[in-house]
Design a protein around this motif. Structure first.
Motif, PDB file in Angstrom:
ATOM      1  N   GLY A   5      -2.872  20.294  -0.430  1.00 24.09           N
ATOM      2  CA  GLY A   5      -2.858  21.556  -0.475  1.00 24.09           C
ATOM      3  C   GLY A   5      -1.277  22.240  -0.207  1.00 24.09           C
ATOM      4  N   ALA A   6      -1.093  23.419  -0.270  1.00 26.02           N
ATOM      5  CA  ALA A   6       0.354  23.888  -0.119  1.00 26.02           C
ATOM      6  C   ALA A   6       0.630  24.206   1.474  1.00 26.02           C
ATOM      7  N   THR A  34       0.677  -1.107  -0.085  1.00 20.49           N
ATOM      8  CA  THR A  34       0.113  -0.055  -0.089  1.00 20.49           C
ATOM      9  C   THR A  34       0.996   1.178  -0.072  1.00 20.49           C
ATOM     10  N   ILE A  35       0.892   2.082  -0.867  1.00 25.02           N
ATOM     11  CA  ILE A  35       1.403   3.260  -1.104  1.00 25.02           C
ATOM     12  C   ILE A  35       0.622   4.508  -0.758  1.00 25.02           C
ATOM     13  N   GLY A  36       1.289   5.461  -0.213  1.00 26.07           N
ATOM     14  CA  GLY A  36       0.509   6.560  -0.157  1.00 26.07           C
ATOM     15  C   GLY A  36       1.315   7.926  -1.162  1.00 26.07           C
ATOM     16  N   MET A  37       0.661   8.420  -2.122  1.00 23.83           N
ATOM     17  CA  MET A  37       1.573   9.578  -2.866  1.00 23.83           C
ATOM     18  C   MET A  37       0.643  10.898  -2.137  1.00 23.83           C
ATOM     19  N   LEU A  38       1.524  11.852  -1.655  1.00 23.73           N
ATOM     20  CA  LEU A  38       0.989  12.957  -1.178  1.00 23.73           C
ATOM     21  C   LEU A  38       1.602  14.147  -2.137  1.00 23.73           C
ATOM     22  N   VAL A  39       0.443  14.633  -2.731  1.00 25.41           N
ATOM     23  CA  VAL A  39       0.575  15.703  -3.913  1.00 25.41           C
ATOM     24  C   VAL A  39       0.039  17.103  -3.074  1.00 25.41           C
ATOM     25  N   ALA A  40       0.825  18.281  -3.292  1.00 26.41           N
ATOM     26  CA  ALA A  40       0.498  19.359  -2.802  1.00 26.41           C
ATOM     27  C   ALA A  40      -0.376  19.975  -3.370  1.00 26.41           C
ATOM     28  N   VAL A  41      -0.203  20.614  -4.717  1.00 27.48           N
ATOM     29  CA  VAL A  41      -1.203  21.134  -5.699  1.00 27.48           C
ATOM     30  C   VAL A  41      -1.175  20.713  -7.000  1.00 27.48           C
ATOM     31  N   GLU A  42      -0.301  19.841  -7.434  1.00 27.60           N
ATOM     32  CA  GLU A  42       0.015  19.156  -8.749  1.00 27.60           C
ATOM     33  C   GLU A  42      -0.989  18.054  -9.280  1.00 27.60           C
TER      34      GLU A  42
END
Length: 235
Positions: free
Chosen positions: A57-58, A11-19
């Motif tokens: 979010g940023a 199980t992978i978590g991908m953290l994306v701020a704004v992209e």
């Protein structure tokens, strides 16, 4: 334990701020919306892993909360972050892709009370918070174009070329952005491996205008590299 050598489905978590636009373009209808509470979360299933992709979010606070949510709610065993950054050296030109080997949280400052350097968390021997070296090495083996970098992270969008040069001079950093310290600190404290792959959207002399013009292109390039690394590490 070397995470990337294990063969079981992860199980992978991908953290994306704004992209998040790059994610929607890259994966399209393969994504399932599993949003809960205040977070925008998508799920991507493959034969080798299930990946939960969260738009935080940023900023450091949002990124820390989002990272912990991926770990606590979805049981993420590995966190990957991709995103756009500012370049602090001539080498870090537009769309240059890199892998973060350490982070300095340059606007964290307890120096007067703890008698330590600016940016220093006392649980670490220096101001540099280390990413897992075996994952950095594995990412470069999978994608040799990646450059190892030190990332200066803080709750500021750095637009001024003089401030970019100062970050490099003061902290020996190659890039700057607004989430890496939060993500890495949260992962390290949870003992969860973390990999951060970045692409430059605005070089030393660039600022808001260059960022706005290049962010989508740089984000797409960065995600493509991140996707190839994930596939190679987890196949």
């Amino acid at each position: 334990e070397v995470y990337y050598m294990e063969k079981a489905k992860k199980t992978i978590g991908m953290l994306v701020a704004v992209e998040i636009g790059a994610v929607l373009s890259r994966y399209g209808d393969k994504l399932t919306d599993v949003s809960e509470t205040g977070f925008d979360v998508k799920r991507l299933d493959s034969d080798d892993y299930t990946m939960y992709i969260l738009k935080s979010g940023a900023g450091e606070i949002a990124a820390a909360a989002g990272t912990q949510f991926l770990i606590t709610k979805y049981g993420a065993e590995f966190i990957i972050n991709f995103g756009v950054v500012g370049g602090l050296t001539p080498e870090m030109s537009l769309a240059k892709t890199c892998v973060v080997e350490s982070v300095v949280h340059y606007d964290f400052d307890t120096s007067t009370i703890d008698n330590c350097e600016v940016g220093r968390y006392l649980e670490y021997p220096s101001i540099y918070i280390p990413a897992p070296s075996e994952l950095v090495d594995a990412a470069i083996a999978a994608e040799p174009s990646l450059k190892r970098v030190i990332c200066a992270s803080g709750d500021k969008f750095v637009d001024d070329p003089a401030k970019k040069r100062a970050l490099h001079a003061d902290f020996n950093a190659d890039i700057c952005e607004m989430e890496a310290a939060a993500i890495l600190l949260t992962c390290n404290r949870n003992r969860i491996p973390c990999l951060m792959i970045k692409a430059v959207s605005d070089a030393i002399e660039g600022g808001c205008e260059e960022f706005t013009a290049q962010v989508d292109r740089s984000a797409a390039i960065c995600l493509e590299v991140a996707h190839r690394v994930i596939e190679k590490l987890h196949s």
